[in-house]
Design an enzyme around this catalytic site. Sequence first.
Site, PDB file in Angstrom:
ATOM      1  N   LEU A  38      24.383  41.135  28.639  1.00  0.00           N
ATOM      2  CA  LEU A  38      23.727  40.571  29.867  1.00  0.00           C
ATOM      3  C   LEU A  38      22.369  40.340  29.888  1.00  0.00           C
ATOM      4  O   LEU A  38      21.677  41.361  29.981  1.00  0.00           O
ATOM      5  CB  LEU A  38      24.229  41.446  30.923  1.00  0.00           C
ATOM      6  CG  LEU A  38      23.834  40.948  32.363  1.00  0.00           C
ATOM      7  CD1 LEU A  38      24.221  39.677  32.662  1.00  0.00           C
ATOM      8  CD2 LEU A  38      24.294  42.042  33.466  1.00  0.00           C
ATOM      9  N   GLU A  44       3.382  49.212  23.838  1.00  0.00           N
ATOM     10  CA  GLU A  44       2.423  48.022  24.008  1.00  0.00           C
ATOM     11  C   GLU A  44       1.640  47.968  22.628  1.00  0.00           C
ATOM     12  O   GLU A  44       1.548  48.707  22.045  1.00  0.00           O
ATOM     13  CB  GLU A  44       1.282  48.363  25.055  1.00  0.00           C
ATOM     14  CG  GLU A  44       1.917  48.546  26.757  1.00  0.00           C
ATOM     15  CD  GLU A  44       0.939  48.621  27.363  1.00  0.00           C
ATOM     16  OE1 GLU A  44       1.041  48.151  28.694  1.00  0.00           O
ATOM     17  OE2 GLU A  44      -0.122  49.397  27.122  1.00  0.00           O
ATOM     18  N   HIS A  46       5.980  57.456  35.043  1.00  0.00           N
ATOM     19  CA  HIS A  46       6.824  56.106  34.936  1.00  0.00           C
ATOM     20  C   HIS A  46       8.216  56.714  34.155  1.00  0.00           C
ATOM     21  O   HIS A  46       9.220  56.191  34.758  1.00  0.00           O
ATOM     22  CB  HIS A  46       6.216  55.170  34.195  1.00  0.00           C
ATOM     23  CG  HIS A  46       5.106  54.440  34.671  1.00  0.00           C
ATOM     24  ND1 HIS A  46       4.877  54.578  36.077  1.00  0.00           N
ATOM     25  CD2 HIS A  46       3.948  54.003  34.228  1.00  0.00           C
ATOM     26  CE1 HIS A  46       3.777  53.792  36.464  1.00  0.00           C
ATOM     27  NE2 HIS A  46       3.050  53.451  35.232  1.00  0.00           N
ATOM     28  N   ARG A  52      17.166  47.109  28.757  1.00  0.00           N
ATOM     29  CA  ARG A  52      15.635  46.495  28.447  1.00  0.00           C
ATOM     30  C   ARG A  52      15.150  46.105  29.813  1.00  0.00           C
ATOM     31  O   ARG A  52      15.116  45.297  30.651  1.00  0.00           O
ATOM     32  CB  ARG A  52      15.728  45.136  27.453  1.00  0.00           C
ATOM     33  CG  ARG A  52      14.296  45.089  27.133  1.00  0.00           C
ATOM     34  CD  ARG A  52      14.472  43.840  25.938  1.00  0.00           C
ATOM     35  NE  ARG A  52      13.272  43.264  25.567  1.00  0.00           N
ATOM     36  CZ  ARG A  52      12.729  43.381  24.425  1.00  0.00           C
ATOM     37  NH1 ARG A  52      13.559  44.293  23.720  1.00  0.00           N
ATOM     38  NH2 ARG A  52      11.776  42.888  23.974  1.00  0.00           N
ATOM     39  N   ALA A  54      -6.404  45.218  43.264  1.00  0.00           N
ATOM     40  CA  ALA A  54      -6.177  44.666  44.379  1.00  0.00           C
ATOM     41  C   ALA A  54      -6.004  43.275  44.326  1.00  0.00           C
ATOM     42  O   ALA A  54      -4.863  42.436  44.621  1.00  0.00           O
ATOM     43  CB  ALA A  54      -7.118  44.746  45.368  1.00  0.00           C
ATOM     44  N   ARG A  97      17.709  53.701  25.893  1.00  0.00           N
ATOM     45  CA  ARG A  97      18.531  53.646  24.897  1.00  0.00           C
ATOM     46  C   ARG A  97      19.228  54.816  24.826  1.00  0.00           C
ATOM     47  O   ARG A  97      18.808  55.922  24.467  1.00  0.00           O
ATOM     48  CB  ARG A  97      17.628  53.312  23.603  1.00  0.00           C
ATOM     49  CG  ARG A  97      18.434  53.044  22.205  1.00  0.00           C
ATOM     50  CD  ARG A  97      17.789  53.018  21.019  1.00  0.00           C
ATOM     51  NE  ARG A  97      17.073  51.755  21.352  1.00  0.00           N
ATOM     52  CZ  ARG A  97      17.564  50.555  20.901  1.00  0.00           C
ATOM     53  NH1 ARG A  97      18.736  50.363  20.327  1.00  0.00           N
ATOM     54  NH2 ARG A  97      16.634  49.452  20.922  1.00  0.00           N
ATOM     55  N   LYS A 116      25.802  47.926  21.980  1.00  0.00           N
ATOM     56  CA  LYS A 116      25.881  47.706  20.534  1.00  0.00           C
ATOM     57  C   LYS A 116      27.246  48.331  20.205  1.00  0.00           C
ATOM     58  O   LYS A 116      27.623  49.428  20.591  1.00  0.00           O
ATOM     59  CB  LYS A 116      24.767  48.384  19.752  1.00  0.00           C
ATOM     60  CG  LYS A 116      23.534  47.643  19.994  1.00  0.00           C
ATOM     61  CD  LYS A 116      22.280  48.406  19.538  1.00  0.00           C
ATOM     62  CE  LYS A 116      22.658  49.182  17.972  1.00  0.00           C
ATOM     63  NZ  LYS A 116      21.256  49.590  17.571  1.00  0.00           N
ATOM     64  N   TYR A 150      22.560  45.606  27.429  1.00  0.00           N
ATOM     65  CA  TYR A 150      23.594  45.100  26.080  1.00  0.00           C
ATOM     66  C   TYR A 150      23.999  46.566  25.675  1.00  0.00           C
ATOM     67  O   TYR A 150      23.445  47.434  25.532  1.00  0.00           O
ATOM     68  CB  TYR A 150      22.921  44.129  25.162  1.00  0.00           C
ATOM     69  CG  TYR A 150      21.674  44.866  24.177  1.00  0.00           C
ATOM     70  CD1 TYR A 150      22.038  45.405  23.125  1.00  0.00           C
ATOM     71  CD2 TYR A 150      20.449  44.757  24.676  1.00  0.00           C
ATOM     72  CE1 TYR A 150      20.804  45.935  22.349  1.00  0.00           C
ATOM     73  CE2 TYR A 150      19.347  44.966  23.867  1.00  0.00           C
ATOM     74  CZ  TYR A 150      19.655  45.742  22.793  1.00  0.00           C
ATOM     75  OH  TYR A 150      18.548  46.243  22.032  1.00  0.00           O
ATOM     76  N   LEU A 165       9.608  52.138  39.517  1.00  0.00           N
ATOM     77  CA  LEU A 165      10.711  52.328  40.584  1.00  0.00           C
ATOM     78  C   LEU A 165      11.012  50.868  41.430  1.00  0.00           C
ATOM     79  O   LEU A 165      12.108  50.818  42.056  1.00  0.00           O
ATOM     80  CB  LEU A 165      10.444  53.466  41.500  1.00  0.00           C
ATOM     81  CG  LEU A 165      10.566  54.852  40.927  1.00  0.00           C
ATOM     82  CD1 LEU A 165      10.132  55.903  41.924  1.00  0.00           C
ATOM     83  CD2 LEU A 165      11.744  55.111  40.174  1.00  0.00           C
TER      84      LEU A 165
END
Length: 515
Positions: free
Chosen positions: A423, A250, A274, A394, A44, A370, A404, A402, A214
């Site tokens: 971009l 991470e 996720h 990303r 919270a 990717r 490649k 982007y 989301l």
Amino acid sequence: MGSGQWHVEKRSTFRNDSFAKEYGSAPETGCLSIVVLGASGDLAKKKTFPALFNLYRQGFLNPDEVHIFGYARTKISDEELRDRIRGYLVDEKNAEQAEALSKFLQLIKYVSGPYDSEEGFQRLDKAMSEHEISTKSSEGSSRRLFYLALPPSVYPSVCKMIKTCCMNKSNLGGWTRIVVEKPFGKDLESAEQLSSQIGELFEESQIYRIDHYLGKELVQNMLVLRFANRFFLPLWNRDNIENVQIVFREDFGTEGRNGYFDEYGIIRDIIQNHLLQVLCLVAMEKPISLKPEHIRDEKVKVLQSVVPIKDEEVVLGQYEGYRDDPDVPNDSNSPTFATTVLRIHNERWEGVPFILKAGKALNSRKAEIRIQFKDVPGDIFRCQKQGRNEFVIRLQPSEAMYMKLTVKQPGLEMQTVQSELDLSYGQRYQGVSIPEAYERLILDTIKGDQQHFVRRDELKVAWEIFTPLLHRIDNGEVKSIPYKPGSRGPKEADQLLEKAGYLQTHGYIWIPPTL
């Protein structure tokens, strides 16, 4: 509103009312009570209240209509709750920020009470009713939003108390909605039990199962990218795509969540929700419209097409030092890293591996999609060793997309090199603030737009995919391999990627452009 302005604007929640009406989220007026249950907890303080404040300062929460109520067991005053969350909202050294913050905090009241007793929720209902009377809202026309920033173990009792004590007394255009956080159970059986307990009390249209991925900008861009751009349409299939990776990394460990994390592990914490939600948006067919149910129907179809996961296409890892924490058993097999290959049995994706990878205490922090394309047939430039074409989205940090691709090296000789079409949002959209995921999703809940929330049948199929594997892990049949903190993870994971058909590009590194 400029980036330096902090005054509150009153405006409609909807910038395009005709669009909202067509797709099921018409503008609403009247009193709005937002209740944050678990108001004294970390979620919270760090996510829910900051999201509400940002919506307020941008004018999406009208101070003449909205009141915010915190509810928790902790016995504190209104002012003590405000003091607890104040530091998570803004830097008070800025005078304009401090003024907006002061006005926002005055909208917050606190009610203390247990989660399984009517007494506290009756007091909460009384406080909301007093607010509704003060705004001259007619009975039954008010809107009540309950955000459960709580552990799932108390969801059934809290929902029962809301249903018993805090619902609108009649239906005159108002509503009652609840937002529940993951984890939605630990496996198929517990998730179905939780869904049944909540489903007995509320209609599916009232339940918003939040998955904050989301709400991320680049995730929300997926449907636009896929279905609003002609050149992607013929490429987005097994004839052109070699493999798809959806990655979460991470560079830190479990840090204070060891007891919770050891019970759940990285697959339950990240991959089953996720990353699987991202997979749905990458792989789904075009919905017949942008109505939430049409989009969610297509997501369910994708999940129903996923074949059972094979143990040989799973690599688990646990970083060295994880078991040193006193909350973690010495014989823990709970994975802090996992790579798993999902395969979709349908016409579009047959034979294309979807590689879901998540890990903690690795050598970098990022989340990305990717998409690697197949080799060029008849390679007259002999440049395949430089790498395949890839489309990379990303998600965080440094949001970008982007492509490649191989180009001619500038100069007199015919030499090829890998480069990119890029971009990067920080460069292209300078001065544009990208909203936090929780801001979007709370606003969607107020609108009544369930597009970016998980439907019950969707949740069920997601658990059906992973529950057999999770039970094998829990029983010790699939072991976690130790890996060094700060590394890429177990070397076996890279071997699995190679086996699945992923070809790593050597000598090319994408560097976010400077402003």
